[in-house]
Design a protein around this motif. Structure first.
Motif, PDB file in Angstrom:
ATOM      1  N   SER A  99      -0.953  48.322 -42.985  1.00 41.72           N
ATOM      2  CA  SER A  99       0.177  47.558 -43.527  1.00 41.72           C
ATOM      3  C   SER A  99       0.808  46.710 -42.436  1.00 41.72           C
ATOM      4  O   SER A  99       0.631  46.962 -41.251  1.00 41.72           O
ATOM      5  N   HIS A 100       1.553  45.706 -42.859  1.00 39.85           N
ATOM      6  CA  HIS A 100       2.232  44.783 -41.950  1.00 39.85           C
ATOM      7  C   HIS A 100       3.735  44.987 -42.095  1.00 39.85           C
ATOM      8  O   HIS A 100       4.246  45.142 -43.191  1.00 39.85           O
ATOM      9  N   ASN A 101       4.477  45.023 -40.939  1.00 41.13           N
ATOM     10  CA  ASN A 101       5.911  45.314 -40.989  1.00 41.13           C
ATOM     11  C   ASN A 101       6.165  46.551 -41.851  1.00 41.13           C
ATOM     12  O   ASN A 101       6.893  46.522 -42.849  1.00 41.13           O
ATOM     13  N   SER A 102       5.576  47.645 -41.438  1.00 39.85           N
ATOM     14  CA  SER A 102       5.515  48.854 -42.262  1.00 39.85           C
ATOM     15  C   SER A 102       6.879  49.414 -42.613  1.00 39.85           C
ATOM     16  O   SER A 102       7.036  50.086 -43.645  1.00 39.85           O
ATOM     17  N   TYR A 103       7.874  49.181 -41.788  1.00 34.67           N
ATOM     18  CA  TYR A 103       9.213  49.721 -41.998  1.00 34.67           C
ATOM     19  C   TYR A 103       9.933  49.079 -43.184  1.00 34.67           C
ATOM     20  O   TYR A 103      11.020  49.506 -43.574  1.00 34.67           O
ATOM     21  N   GLU A 149       5.077  56.937 -48.497  1.00 34.11           N
ATOM     22  CA  GLU A 149       4.265  56.407 -49.587  1.00 34.11           C
ATOM     23  C   GLU A 149       3.013  55.741 -49.046  1.00 34.11           C
ATOM     24  O   GLU A 149       1.913  55.905 -49.601  1.00 34.11           O
ATOM     25  N   GLN A 150       3.164  54.996 -47.962  1.00 36.88           N
ATOM     26  CA  GLN A 150       2.001  54.338 -47.372  1.00 36.88           C
ATOM     27  C   GLN A 150       0.972  55.363 -46.901  1.00 36.88           C
ATOM     28  O   GLN A 150      -0.226  55.231 -47.165  1.00 36.88           O
ATOM     29  N   LEU A 151       1.432  56.381 -46.207  1.00 38.48           N
ATOM     30  CA  LEU A 151       0.518  57.405 -45.723  1.00 38.48           C
ATOM     31  C   LEU A 151      -0.151  58.147 -46.883  1.00 38.48           C
ATOM     32  O   LEU A 151      -1.348  58.446 -46.840  1.00 38.48           O
ATOM     33  N   ASN A 152       0.631  58.419 -47.925  1.00 43.97           N
ATOM     34  CA  ASN A 152       0.076  59.119 -49.087  1.00 43.97           C
ATOM     35  C   ASN A 152      -0.982  58.289 -49.794  1.00 43.97           C
ATOM     36  O   ASN A 152      -1.876  58.835 -50.447  1.00 43.97           O
ATOM     37  N   LYS A 153      -0.895  56.971 -49.673  1.00 43.62           N
ATOM     38  CA  LYS A 153      -1.860  56.087 -50.324  1.00 43.62           C
ATOM     39  C   LYS A 153      -2.986  55.664 -49.387  1.00 43.62           C
ATOM     40  O   LYS A 153      -3.723  54.732 -49.681  1.00 43.62           O
ATOM     41  N   GLY A 154      -3.098  56.349 -48.264  1.00 44.53           N
ATOM     42  CA  GLY A 154      -4.249  56.133 -47.403  1.00 44.53           C
ATOM     43  C   GLY A 154      -4.068  55.159 -46.268  1.00 44.53           C
ATOM     44  O   GLY A 154      -5.025  54.873 -45.542  1.00 44.53           O
ATOM     45  N   VAL A 155      -2.872  54.610 -46.094  1.00 49.62           N
ATOM     46  CA  VAL A 155      -2.643  53.706 -44.964  1.00 49.62           C
ATOM     47  C   VAL A 155      -2.738  54.493 -43.669  1.00 49.62           C
ATOM     48  O   VAL A 155      -2.095  55.525 -43.508  1.00 49.62           O
ATOM     49  N   ASP A 200      -2.998  38.903 -44.713  1.00 46.74           N
ATOM     50  CA  ASP A 200      -2.032  38.711 -45.785  1.00 46.74           C
ATOM     51  C   ASP A 200      -2.467  37.667 -46.797  1.00 46.74           C
ATOM     52  O   ASP A 200      -1.676  37.193 -47.593  1.00 46.74           O
ATOM     53  N   SER A 201      -3.722  37.302 -46.806  1.00 47.51           N
ATOM     54  CA  SER A 201      -4.144  36.208 -47.675  1.00 47.51           C
ATOM     55  C   SER A 201      -3.967  36.546 -49.148  1.00 47.51           C
ATOM     56  O   SER A 201      -3.793  35.651 -49.973  1.00 47.51           O
ATOM     57  N   ILE A 202      -4.007  37.823 -49.489  1.00 43.13           N
ATOM     58  CA  ILE A 202      -3.891  38.185 -50.892  1.00 43.13           C
ATOM     59  C   ILE A 202      -2.439  38.324 -51.314  1.00 43.13           C
ATOM     60  O   ILE A 202      -2.149  38.655 -52.452  1.00 43.13           O
ATOM     61  N   VAL A 203      -1.499  38.065 -50.397  1.00 43.66           N
ATOM     62  CA  VAL A 203      -0.078  38.127 -50.734  1.00 43.66           C
ATOM     63  C   VAL A 203       0.646  36.871 -50.278  1.00 43.66           C
ATOM     64  O   VAL A 203       1.096  36.070 -51.073  1.00 43.66           O
ATOM     65  N   ASN A 244     -10.833  45.691 -37.536  1.00 43.76           N
ATOM     66  CA  ASN A 244     -10.746  47.119 -37.830  1.00 43.76           C
ATOM     67  C   ASN A 244      -9.469  47.489 -38.574  1.00 43.76           C
ATOM     68  O   ASN A 244      -9.399  48.519 -39.223  1.00 43.76           O
ATOM     69  N   PHE A 245      -8.441  46.642 -38.442  1.00 51.39           N
ATOM     70  CA  PHE A 245      -7.142  46.931 -39.042  1.00 51.39           C
ATOM     71  C   PHE A 245      -6.684  45.739 -39.880  1.00 51.39           C
ATOM     72  O   PHE A 245      -5.840  44.964 -39.461  1.00 51.39           O
ATOM     73  N   PRO A 246      -7.251  45.558 -41.078  1.00 47.39           N
ATOM     74  CA  PRO A 246      -6.867  44.433 -41.934  1.00 47.39           C
ATOM     75  C   PRO A 246      -5.491  44.702 -42.548  1.00 47.39           C
ATOM     76  O   PRO A 246      -5.366  45.434 -43.525  1.00 47.39           O
ATOM     77  N   ALA A 247      -4.450  44.106 -41.982  1.00 45.82           N
ATOM     78  CA  ALA A 247      -3.077  44.425 -42.366  1.00 45.82           C
ATOM     79  C   ALA A 247      -2.585  43.513 -43.466  1.00 45.82           C
ATOM     80  O   ALA A 247      -2.759  42.298 -43.400  1.00 45.82           O
ATOM     81  N   THR A 248      -1.932  44.092 -44.462  1.00 45.96           N
ATOM     82  CA  THR A 248      -1.446  43.327 -45.592  1.00 45.96           C
ATOM     83  C   THR A 248      -0.254  44.025 -46.225  1.00 45.96           C
ATOM     84  O   THR A 248      -0.061  45.229 -46.059  1.00 45.96           O
ATOM     85  N   ASP A 249       0.541  43.264 -46.960  1.00 45.06           N
ATOM     86  CA  ASP A 249       1.624  43.855 -47.732  1.00 45.06           C
ATOM     87  C   ASP A 249       1.110  44.452 -49.041  1.00 45.06           C
ATOM     88  O   ASP A 249       1.878  45.056 -49.781  1.00 45.06           O
ATOM     89  N   ALA A 250      -0.158  44.267 -49.342  1.00 46.05           N
ATOM     90  CA  ALA A 250      -0.731  44.748 -50.601  1.00 46.05           C
ATOM     91  C   ALA A 250      -1.532  46.032 -50.405  1.00 46.05           C
ATOM     92  O   ALA A 250      -2.483  46.290 -51.129  1.00 46.05           O
ATOM     93  N   TRP A 251      -1.115  46.852 -49.461  1.00 44.93           N
ATOM     94  CA  TRP A 251      -1.847  48.095 -49.162  1.00 44.93           C
ATOM     95  C   TRP A 251      -1.913  49.047 -50.356  1.00 44.93           C
ATOM     96  O   TRP A 251      -2.806  49.881 -50.428  1.00 44.93           O
ATOM     97  N   GLY A 252      -0.969  48.918 -51.289  1.00 46.69           N
ATOM     98  CA  GLY A 252      -0.968  49.826 -52.437  1.00 46.69           C
ATOM     99  C   GLY A 252      -1.681  49.274 -53.653  1.00 46.69           C
ATOM    100  O   GLY A 252      -1.736  49.926 -54.691  1.00 46.69           O
TER     101      GLY A 252
END
Length: 290
Positions: free
Chosen positions: A20-24, A30-36, A247-250, A270-278
């Motif tokens: 995820s990006h700007n995880s805070y 929730e992010q960890l529970n969803k596999g982030v 973040d291309s998908i958001v 290795n770390f494709p970061a996005t706001d659409a992790w869920g």
């Protein structure tokens, strides 16, 4: 053995992690529970001498930090945001793929704000990190050096947490050039066998006389798509990890790529970061994430 099980035996530097990006800005639990397994915190030291801690936020009015909701801390203090990771990991009995936390330095940790005697700089950063985790939770640069700089497999790093320092070279109001000098100093200390808790990232925008030194000596890097494709052979041979925004998908504001379209052309992330992790579309793009 299933494909998912095979992923556990991939070396860490060749694995892909949901990020995820700007995880805070969201619930960490929730992010960890969803596999982030790749997270990013931005930290500031404006009040460090008053608070004895860094603060986690991006925008100056702090409105982007999700406080006191869905398990997040009720304040900005860095150590509380680290403890979330430790608590969640222990609740899982450490039965999870390694978590990589990217700490973006929005301020210098070696400037006059961190005097006297480094009380509030690198040593303070390390102390906060170490004190926030139970023993044998962190996989540090020291651990990596003691393994002769050979990356363990994902399975061997089960339950561990790695921390990587990143920053930008100015160009944006929320960052400053001090992040480069801070990373350079931290890396120099690591190579000298001291203050070696965090890993350090080279950033494509790095400038200055020591930028090539930083690039050659780090094991993580943050880049743009264009840079990665143009220099794939060199980076692939070095097996240097990419902490790239995806973040291309958001938004489309950061690096934009899809593995199926770009990896064969030389893109390594290795770390494709996005706001659409869920979202399901993240998993459809990166089904191998562990």
């Amino acid at each position: 053995m299933t494909i998912k099980e095979n992923l556990w035996d991939v070396p860490y530097n060749k694995a892909f992690f949901k990020t995820s990006h700007n995880s805070y800005e969201y619930s960490i639990r929730e992010q960890l529970n969803k596999g982030v397994r790749g997270l990013e915190y931005d930290i500031h030291d404006d009040k460090i001498q008053e608070l004895e801690d860094f603060e986690v936020y991006h925008l100056q009015n702090h409105i982007d930090t999700l406080l006191n909701e869905d398990g997040n801390p009720n304040n900005l203090l860095f150590h509380n945001w680290l403890k979330i990771l430790d608590e969640w990991s222990n609740e899982q009995y450490k039965n999870h793929a390694p978590i990589t936390l990217f700490i973006e330095l929005k301020d210098s940790i070696i400037d006059s704000n961190n005097q006297p005697g480094e009380l509030y700089g690198i040593k303070k950063l390390n102390k906060i990190i170490i004190d926030s985790f139970k023993p044998n939770t962190l996989f540090t640069y020291k651990d990596f050096r003691e393994k002769n700089y050979k990356w363990p497999t994902v399975r061997e790093l089960k339950g561990r947490i790695l921390i990587v320092l990143v920053s930008y070279w100015g160009g944006y109001w929320a960052a400053n050039e001090g992040g480069f000098d801070s990373r350079l100093k931290y890396l120099t200390n690591c190579l000298e066998g001291k203050d070696d808790v965090c890993f350090v990232s080279w950033v494509q925008e790095d400038q200055g006389d020591k930028s090539s030194y930083l690039k050659e000596k780090t094991y993580y890097w943050k880049c743009s798509l264009e840079y990665s494709t143009q220099n794939f052979s060199q980076n692939s041979d070095a097996q240097r990890l990419t902490r790239a925004d995806f973040d291309s998908i958001v938004w489309g504001m950061h690096v934009k790529t899809y593995y199926n379209k770009n990896y064969e052309k030389g893109y390594r992330c290795n770390f494709p970061a996005t706001d659409a992790w869920g979202a399901d579309k993240y998993n459809s793009c990166f089904p191998w994430s562990v």
